[in-house]
Design a protein around this motif. Structure first.
Motif, mmCIF file in Angstrom:
data_model
loop_
_atom_site.group_PDB
_atom_site.id
_atom_site.type_symbol
_atom_site.label_atom_id
_atom_site.label_comp_id
_atom_site.label_asym_id
_atom_site.label_seq_id
_atom_site.Cartn_x
_atom_site.Cartn_y
_atom_site.Cartn_z
ATOM 1 N N PRO A 109 0.815 -1.222 0.000
ATOM 2 C CA PRO A 109 0.000 0.000 0.000
ATOM 3 C C PRO A 109 0.842 1.264 0.000
ATOM 4 N N GLY A 110 2.128 1.151 0.361
ATOM 5 C CA GLY A 110 3.001 2.302 0.289
ATOM 6 C C GLY A 110 3.287 2.726 -1.139
ATOM 7 N N ARG A 111 3.133 1.812 -2.060
ATOM 8 C CA ARG A 111 3.342 2.095 -3.480
ATOM 9 C C ARG A 111 2.011 2.236 -4.226
ATOM 10 N N CYS A 112 1.002 1.479 -3.766
ATOM 11 C CA CYS A 112 -0.253 1.382 -4.508
ATOM 12 C C CYS A 112 -1.427 1.477 -3.542
ATOM 13 N N PRO A 113 -2.128 2.603 -3.493
ATOM 14 C CA PRO A 113 -3.278 2.736 -2.591
ATOM 15 C C PRO A 113 -4.353 1.680 -2.889
ATOM 16 N N ALA A 114 -5.010 1.209 -1.835
ATOM 17 C CA ALA A 114 -6.050 0.175 -1.968
ATOM 18 C C ALA A 114 -5.561 -0.964 -2.849
ATOM 19 N N PRO A 115 -4.442 -1.599 -2.495
ATOM 20 C CA PRO A 115 -3.800 -2.572 -3.394
ATOM 21 C C PRO A 115 -4.617 -3.829 -3.651
ATOM 22 N N ASP A 116 -5.582 -4.145 -2.778
ATOM 23 C CA ASP A 116 -6.389 -5.348 -2.975
ATOM 24 C C ASP A 116 -7.588 -5.107 -3.890
ATOM 25 N N ASP A 117 -7.753 -3.874 -4.367
ATOM 26 C CA ASP A 117 -8.806 -3.556 -5.333
ATOM 27 C C ASP A 117 -8.272 -3.780 -6.744
ATOM 28 N N PHE A 118 -9.060 -4.434 -7.584
ATOM 29 C CA PHE A 118 -8.731 -4.603 -8.997
ATOM 30 C C PHE A 118 -9.371 -3.456 -9.757
ATOM 31 N N ASP A 119 -8.541 -2.540 -10.242
ATOM 32 C CA ASP A 119 -9.038 -1.300 -10.842
ATOM 33 C C ASP A 119 -8.328 -1.079 -12.168
ATOM 34 N N ILE A 120 -9.026 -1.341 -13.283
ATOM 35 C CA ILE A 120 -8.368 -1.283 -14.586
ATOM 36 C C ILE A 120 -8.066 0.141 -15.033
ATOM 37 N N ARG A 121 -8.606 1.143 -14.318
ATOM 38 C CA ARG A 121 -8.282 2.534 -14.632
ATOM 39 C C ARG A 121 -7.073 3.037 -13.836
ATOM 40 N N ARG A 122 -6.581 2.212 -12.949
ATOM 41 C CA ARG A 122 -5.419 2.582 -12.136
ATOM 42 C C ARG A 122 -4.172 2.704 -13.029
ATOM 43 N N ASP A 123 -3.286 3.614 -12.702
ATOM 44 C CA ASP A 123 -1.982 3.673 -13.379
ATOM 45 C C ASP A 123 -1.068 2.652 -12.704
ATOM 46 N N SER A 124 -0.969 1.477 -13.304
ATOM 47 C CA SER A 124 -0.222 0.371 -12.699
ATOM 48 C C SER A 124 1.225 0.311 -13.167
ATOM 49 N N ARG A 125 1.643 1.271 -13.959
ATOM 50 C CA ARG A 125 3.036 1.268 -14.409
ATOM 51 C C ARG A 125 3.974 1.305 -13.208
ATOM 52 N N GLY A 126 5.078 0.613 -13.342
ATOM 53 C CA GLY A 126 6.025 0.519 -12.240
ATOM 54 C C GLY A 126 5.871 -0.757 -11.439
ATOM 55 N N HIS A 127 4.883 -1.601 -11.814
ATOM 56 C CA HIS A 127 4.763 -2.899 -11.132
ATOM 57 C C HIS A 127 6.003 -3.746 -11.428
ATOM 58 N N LEU A 128 6.176 -4.786 -10.650
ATOM 59 C CA LEU A 128 7.386 -5.618 -10.752
ATOM 60 C C LEU A 128 7.095 -7.003 -11.319
ATOM 61 N N ALA A 129 5.952 -7.196 -11.962
ATOM 62 C CA ALA A 129 5.576 -8.531 -12.444
ATOM 63 C C ALA A 129 6.592 -9.098 -13.424
ATOM 64 N N PHE A 130 7.243 -8.239 -14.193
ATOM 65 C CA PHE A 130 8.273 -8.694 -15.128
ATOM 66 C C PHE A 130 9.684 -8.493 -14.575
ATOM 67 N N GLY A 131 9.792 -8.180 -13.296
ATOM 68 C CA GLY A 131 11.097 -7.949 -12.705
ATOM 69 C C GLY A 131 11.552 -6.516 -12.892
ATOM 70 N N HIS A 132 12.860 -6.321 -12.748
ATOM 71 C CA HIS A 132 13.454 -4.983 -12.833
ATOM 72 C C HIS A 132 14.964 -5.174 -12.948
#
Length: 394
Positions: A317-340
């Motif tokens: 939640p420090g990076r993504c407010p309400a992180p347990d909500d699935f919100d397709i309008r959210r700006d999700s860039r910066g996620h780590l799903a593909f690593g870094h």
């Protein structure tokens, strides 16, 4: 002495939904000593669960990917060979340079028409039945067909390869895992030799066999086998989970599904939010302390393993407010799903294209798409995040 948290004590609930456990760990701190629930074995590792700390650790050159630096080798290295996820610079730099040109945005874009044709063919076969397992009918055969065609794996071999790759990434026991790696190593050796003897074919594996860098560098036989292994495995197993998890998230959040159906310009954001919300890889593969080091204020002794929690970090939640909500309008860039960092997923553009194509075409052709019962079991092990089946109807 640091307490070890046994994640196996959380049982099947942790496999189905690990997010509450990761949330409690984050509240206590960004790094923890844990015992992973692994079939027939229990591995102790440091686990990074905070987003900022995970991002820094992924880019940190000090933890080694090459386990030989601490005197350990794993099955994939022993039976198949070094690959991008088990190599450090300068070897990693060299290996990535020899293959990266096959996965540029331009090269991937050239695959768009073929990916669309494969998707249409799979849906043509699926739709007359009115109900299906989405994993079996679309999410698995699409990326498997694409990567096998790209590398030149004969169609007759793909069913057997699928079973072996599944056991390699989500083993049900140490015995079946070992057998899968043995058989994969043997198969890839024979495939490479067949291609070497047959002459130029124009596929990616053939290119890798014949690629020579400007300085004359070429991949060794073991490196070729390792490269073929990681491209085939990572090139489809993760995308299977991405497509499945994204469709599951949409079907369990009808307001988001309705929003996407009403405005398909939200598709790119949907895929990125699916990657953040329930990414296909739960934890990055091991890193190792080749020397004593510190991660987010935690001392890691030489020889100890470090695992970076991608799923945990992306719900911080420090990076993504309400992180347990699935919100397709959210700006999700910066996620780590593909690593870094230098190990950022080489196939990310291909995975995104396949997911966008599959989701858009599926929704276009099934206006009444809905769940047809509960999903199958979630995959075992600490690496992959996905379900074995997803029953749907339309």
């Amino acid at each position: 002495m640091t307490d070890v948290i046994d994640l196996g004590e959380f049982g099947d609930d942790f496999r189905r939904n690990p997010h509450p456990v990761y949330a409690r760990l984050r509240e206590r701190g960004p790094v923890h000593r844990v015992r992973l629930p692994v079939p027939d074995a229990h591995h102790v590792t440091w686990l990074v669960v905070g987003h900022e700390e995970a991002r820094a650790a992924l880019a940190d050159p000090r933890p080694a990917k090459d386990s030989e630096r601490i005197g350990v080798t794993f099955l994939d290295e022993q039976l198949i060979g070094k690959h991008l996820l088990t190599a450090d610079p300068p070897r990693h730099t060299r290996l990535r340079a020899l293959v990266s040109r096959a996965f540029t945005v331009r090269r991937v874009e050239e695959l768009r028409p073929r990916i669309q044709r494969i998707t249409d063919h799979l849906l043509d076969a699926m739709l007359p039945h009115g109900r299906a397992d989405l994993v079996e009918s679309l999410a698995h055969p699409l990326p498997l067909t694409v990567i096998c065609e790209l590398l030149g794996v004969p169609e007759v071999d793909r069913t057997a390869f699928r079973k072996l790759s599944g056991e390699a990434v989500a083993p049900t026991s140490s015995e079946t895992e070992y057998d899968a790696f043995v058989r994969l190593g043997t198969y890839l050796t024979e495939l490479i030799e067949d291609k070497r003897c047959a002459g130029p074919s124009g596929d990616l594996l053939d290119d890798l066999i014949r690629t020579t860098a400007q300085d004359g560098d070429r991949l060794s036989p073991a490196e070729l086998r390792g490269m073929a292994f990681i491209l085939l495995i990572a090139g489809h197993e993760t995308t299977v989970n991405l497509i499945t998890n994204a469709v599951h998230a949409l079907l369990t959040h009808p307001d988001q599904l309705a929003a996407l159906r009403a405005d398909m310009t939200l598709l790119d954001g949907t895929v990125e939010e699916a990657l953040r919300y329930e990414g296909p890889v739960e934890n990055a593969t091991y890193r190792f302390a080749a020397e004593p080091l510190e991660i987010a204020g935690t001392s890691v002794a030489q020889g100890e393993a470090v695992m970076i929690g991608l799923t945990a970090a992306d719900r911080d939640p420090g990076r993504c407010p309400a992180p347990d909500d699935f919100d397709i309008r959210r700006d999700s860039r910066g996620h780590l799903a593909f690593g870094h960092g230098i190990h950022y997923c080489l196939g990310a553009p291909l995975a995104r294209l396949e997911a966008r194509t599959a989701i858009r075409t599926l929704l276009d052709r099934t206006p009444a798409l809905a769940l047809d019962g509960p999903p199958g079991d979630w995959l075992p092990g600490p690496l992959m995040r996905g379900m074995r089946s997803l029953p749907v109807r339309w």
